[in-house]
Design a protein around this motif. Structure first.
Motif, PDB file in Angstrom:
ATOM      1  N   ARG A 126      29.275 111.396 -76.430  1.00  0.00           N
ATOM      2  CA  ARG A 126      29.907 110.107 -76.713  1.00  0.00           C
ATOM      3  C   ARG A 126      28.824 109.048 -76.914  1.00  0.00           C
ATOM      4  O   ARG A 126      27.872 108.962 -76.149  1.00  0.00           O
ATOM      5  N   ILE A 127      28.991 108.241 -77.944  1.00  0.00           N
ATOM      6  CA  ILE A 127      28.038 107.178 -78.237  1.00  0.00           C
ATOM      7  C   ILE A 127      28.401 105.942 -77.414  1.00  0.00           C
ATOM      8  O   ILE A 127      29.543 105.480 -77.443  1.00  0.00           O
ATOM      9  N   THR A 128      27.422 105.415 -76.692  1.00  0.00           N
ATOM     10  CA  THR A 128      27.668 104.236 -75.858  1.00  0.00           C
ATOM     11  C   THR A 128      26.991 102.976 -76.388  1.00  0.00           C
ATOM     12  O   THR A 128      27.270 101.882 -75.914  1.00  0.00           O
ATOM     13  N   GLY A 129      26.087 103.117 -77.357  1.00  0.00           N
ATOM     14  CA  GLY A 129      25.420 101.941 -77.908  1.00  0.00           C
ATOM     15  C   GLY A 129      24.163 102.300 -78.664  1.00  0.00           C
ATOM     16  O   GLY A 129      23.917 103.462 -78.998  1.00  0.00           O
ATOM     17  N   ILE A 130      23.366 101.279 -78.930  1.00  0.00           N
ATOM     18  CA  ILE A 130      22.085 101.447 -79.618  1.00  0.00           C
ATOM     19  C   ILE A 130      20.975 101.007 -78.686  1.00  0.00           C
ATOM     20  O   ILE A 130      21.000  99.900 -78.143  1.00  0.00           O
ATOM     21  N   GLY A 131      20.001 101.903 -78.490  1.00  0.00           N
ATOM     22  CA  GLY A 131      18.906 101.606 -77.580  1.00  0.00           C
ATOM     23  C   GLY A 131      17.771 100.854 -78.248  1.00  0.00           C
ATOM     24  O   GLY A 131      17.394  99.759 -77.831  1.00  0.00           O
ATOM     25  N   SER A 132      17.215 101.418 -79.313  1.00  0.00           N
ATOM     26  CA  SER A 132      16.074 100.807 -79.974  1.00  0.00           C
ATOM     27  C   SER A 132      16.010 101.272 -81.417  1.00  0.00           C
ATOM     28  O   SER A 132      16.732 102.195 -81.824  1.00  0.00           O
ATOM     29  N   ALA A 133      15.144 100.633 -82.180  1.00  0.00           N
ATOM     30  CA  ALA A 133      14.972 100.999 -83.581  1.00  0.00           C
ATOM     31  C   ALA A 133      13.566 100.630 -84.013  1.00  0.00           C
ATOM     32  O   ALA A 133      12.901  99.776 -83.403  1.00  0.00           O
ATOM     33  N   PHE A 134      13.085 101.290 -85.064  1.00  0.00           N
ATOM     34  CA  PHE A 134      11.823 100.867 -85.674  1.00  0.00           C
ATOM     35  C   PHE A 134      11.915 101.045 -87.181  1.00  0.00           C
ATOM     36  O   PHE A 134      12.689 101.866 -87.684  1.00  0.00           O
ATOM     37  N   HIS A 135      11.116 100.261 -87.877  1.00  0.00           N
ATOM     38  CA  HIS A 135      11.076 100.317 -89.343  1.00  0.00           C
ATOM     39  C   HIS A 135       9.618 100.374 -89.772  1.00  0.00           C
ATOM     40  O   HIS A 135       8.791  99.590 -89.303  1.00  0.00           O
ATOM     41  N   VAL A 136       9.312 101.289 -90.689  1.00  0.00           N
ATOM     42  CA  VAL A 136       7.946 101.483 -91.164  1.00  0.00           C
ATOM     43  C   VAL A 136       7.934 101.430 -92.684  1.00  0.00           C
ATOM     44  O   VAL A 136       8.550 102.295 -93.332  1.00  0.00           O
ATOM     45  N   PRO A 137       7.248 100.447 -93.281  1.00  0.00           N
ATOM     46  CA  PRO A 137       7.106 100.441 -94.738  1.00  0.00           C
ATOM     47  C   PRO A 137       6.256 101.628 -95.188  1.00  0.00           C
ATOM     48  O   PRO A 137       5.366 102.089 -94.461  1.00  0.00           O
ATOM     49  N   GLY A 138       6.519 102.115 -96.393  1.00  0.00           N
ATOM     50  CA  GLY A 138       5.766 103.240 -96.912  1.00  0.00           C
ATOM     51  C   GLY A 138       4.467 102.819 -97.558  1.00  0.00           C
ATOM     52  O   GLY A 138       4.099 101.633 -97.587  1.00  0.00           O
ATOM     53  N   ALA A 139       3.770 103.805 -98.131  1.00  0.00           N
ATOM     54  CA  ALA A 139       2.473 103.550 -98.754  1.00  0.00           C
ATOM     55  C   ALA A 139       2.605 102.874-100.106  1.00  0.00           C
ATOM     56  O   ALA A 139       1.656 102.261-100.599  1.00  0.00           O
ATOM     57  N   ILE A 140       3.795 102.981-100.730  1.00  0.00           N
ATOM     58  CA  ILE A 140       4.012 102.369-102.034  1.00  0.00           C
ATOM     59  C   ILE A 140       5.217 101.441-101.953  1.00  0.00           C
ATOM     60  O   ILE A 140       6.092 101.622-101.097  1.00  0.00           O
ATOM     61  N   PRO A 141       5.288 100.448-102.809  1.00  0.00           N
ATOM     62  CA  PRO A 141       6.430  99.520-102.768  1.00  0.00           C
ATOM     63  C   PRO A 141       7.763 100.251-102.943  1.00  0.00           C
ATOM     64  O   PRO A 141       7.890 101.149-103.782  1.00  0.00           O
ATOM     65  N   GLY A 142       8.731  99.861-102.145  1.00  0.00           N
ATOM     66  CA  GLY A 142      10.054 100.477-102.220  1.00  0.00           C
ATOM     67  C   GLY A 142      10.222 101.693-101.334  1.00  0.00           C
ATOM     68  O   GLY A 142      11.321 102.255-101.257  1.00  0.00           O
ATOM     69  N   GLU A 143       9.189 102.118-100.667  1.00  0.00           N
ATOM     70  CA  GLU A 143       9.263 103.279 -99.774  1.00  0.00           C
ATOM     71  C   GLU A 143       9.272 102.788 -98.328  1.00  0.00           C
ATOM     72  O   GLU A 143       8.481 101.907 -97.954  1.00  0.00           O
ATOM     73  N   SER A 144      10.165 103.343 -97.507  1.00  0.00           N
ATOM     74  CA  SER A 144      10.227 102.933 -96.107  1.00  0.00           C
ATOM     75  C   SER A 144      11.045 103.941 -95.307  1.00  0.00           C
ATOM     76  O   SER A 144      11.729 104.806 -95.872  1.00  0.00           O
ATOM     77  N   GLU A 145      10.973 103.802 -93.998  1.00  0.00           N
ATOM     78  CA  GLU A 145      11.771 104.632 -93.091  1.00  0.00           C
ATOM     79  C   GLU A 145      12.220 103.785 -91.914  1.00  0.00           C
ATOM     80  O   GLU A 145      11.436 103.011 -91.349  1.00  0.00           O
ATOM     81  N   THR A 146      13.483 103.924 -91.570  1.00  0.00           N
ATOM     82  CA  THR A 146      14.031 103.290 -90.375  1.00  0.00           C
ATOM     83  C   THR A 146      14.615 104.366 -89.485  1.00  0.00           C
ATOM     84  O   THR A 146      15.331 105.252 -89.961  1.00  0.00           O
ATOM     85  N   GLN A 147      14.286 104.297 -88.204  1.00  0.00           N
ATOM     86  CA  GLN A 147      14.871 105.227 -87.244  1.00  0.00           C
ATOM     87  C   GLN A 147      15.556 104.416 -86.154  1.00  0.00           C
ATOM     88  O   GLN A 147      14.988 103.442 -85.634  1.00  0.00           O
ATOM     89  N   ILE A 148      16.778 104.811 -85.830  1.00  0.00           N
ATOM     90  CA  ILE A 148      17.602 104.088 -84.856  1.00  0.00           C
ATOM     91  C   ILE A 148      18.013 105.063 -83.768  1.00  0.00           C
ATOM     92  O   ILE A 148      18.634 106.097 -84.055  1.00  0.00           O
ATOM     93  N   PHE A 149      17.678 104.750 -82.530  1.00  0.00           N
ATOM     94  CA  PHE A 149      17.959 105.631 -81.402  1.00  0.00           C
ATOM     95  C   PHE A 149      19.209 105.137 -80.676  1.00  0.00           C
ATOM     96  O   PHE A 149      19.287 103.973 -80.252  1.00  0.00           O
ATOM     97  N   LEU A 150      20.176 106.034 -80.524  1.00  0.00           N
ATOM     98  CA  LEU A 150      21.441 105.690 -79.903  1.00  0.00           C
ATOM     99  C   LEU A 150      21.428 106.047 -78.422  1.00  0.00           C
ATOM    100  O   LEU A 150      20.676 106.925 -77.985  1.00  0.00           O
ATOM    101  N   THR A 151      22.270 105.388 -77.659  1.00  0.00           N
ATOM    102  CA  THR A 151      22.475 105.750 -76.255  1.00  0.00           C
ATOM    103  C   THR A 151      23.769 106.546 -76.150  1.00  0.00           C
ATOM    104  O   THR A 151      24.727 106.312 -76.894  1.00  0.00           O
ATOM    105  N   THR A 152      23.802 107.502 -75.227  1.00  0.00           N
ATOM    106  CA  THR A 152      24.962 108.380 -75.069  1.00  0.00           C
ATOM    107  C   THR A 152      25.342 108.498 -73.604  1.00  0.00           C
ATOM    108  O   THR A 152      24.532 108.201 -72.711  1.00  0.00           O
TER     109      THR A 152
END
Length: 241
Positions: A126-152
């Motif tokens: 069961r999902i209880t909320g969102i704990g933390s997140a991070f965002h990392v721009p990529g090496a070229i424009p328009g490239e990126s990654e976001t990771q969101i960690f949920l609490t359970t």
């Protein structure tokens, strides 16, 4: 879950229907049990040791139509989500007001799959909320990654990952492990994992999850979270959560 066919539907009125809303009708249903579907998706024929008697009864409140007419239930087939009444083996108590569902093969398959998934040892938590997140721009424009960690509720890891590449639509996935698998994909609709996410994720990233980010990264993370919510679609749940 039982598949039943209604044999008799006796409408209860007056003292036999206390607390009934004026636009509803209360019925005492007598039904023939056609099959019993356990959470292991095993079918037990009526009369089996761990099954139900061949004929059961239960009470249900159903809405009247626009003309104030009660529905005709006799001979209709339903899927019931119900519990046994203690010491009354032939009586059932529905788990909720809307747990009598019109039977179709597709609906039976869908509900059975959900019950099996919910009872599995590796069922999504069961999902209880969102704990933390991070965002990392990529090496070229328009490239990126976001990771969101949920609490359970169980402490098991669940994370959302959103990848952006130039010229491509954002790709998101969900992981149930500490490390995001490169082959991870979004959950299929109407699965237990989809339900856990679509019906219990908050509408926005909480400020606490992005407090350590720069304003630009926080804006990007919010946009990526919106991609996930759009991909999941509306929960569609009308009953209280």
């Amino acid at each position: 879950m039982a598949v039943v066919q209604v044999a008799e539907a006796s409408r209860l009125k007056g003292e036999l229907a206390p607390g009934l809303s004026a636009d509803f009708a209360r019925f005492l249903i007598t039904a023939n049990v056609e099959s019993l579907l356990t959470v292991r998706a095993e079918k037990t024929q009526p009369g089996a040791a761990d099954g139900l008697p061949g004929i059961i009864s239960y009470i249900i409140d159903l809405p009247l139509d626009a003309r104030g007419k009660a529905p005709n239930l006799k001979k209709r087939r339903f899927l019931l989500l119900a519990n046994r009444v203690p010491d009354r083996p032939a009586e059932l108590r529905l788990v909720s007001p809307d747990s009598q569902v019109d039977w179709t093969q597709e609906e039976e398959r869908r509900i059975r799959d959900i019950l099996v998934a919910a009872s599995a040892n590796d069922a999504p938590p069961r999902i209880t909320g969102i704990g933390s997140a991070f965002h990392v721009p990529g090496a070229i424009p328009g490239e990126s990654e976001t990771q969101i960690f949920l609490t359970t509720d169980s402490g098991r890891p669940v994370s959302l990952n959103v990848l952006r590449r130039p010229g491509e639509a954002p790709h998101w996935a969900v992981s149930l492990a500490e490390i995001v698998d490169d082959s991870a994909e979004p959950p299929h609709r109407d699965t237990m994992l989809w339900y856990r996410l679509a019906c219990f994720l908050p509408a926005d990233l909480p400020d606490s999850a992005i407090a350590s980010m720069s304003p630009d990264d926080a804006t990007a993370a919010r946009a990526d979270y919106a991609v996930v919510l759009k991909g999941l679609g509306d929960c569609g749940r009308s009953a209280p959560q």
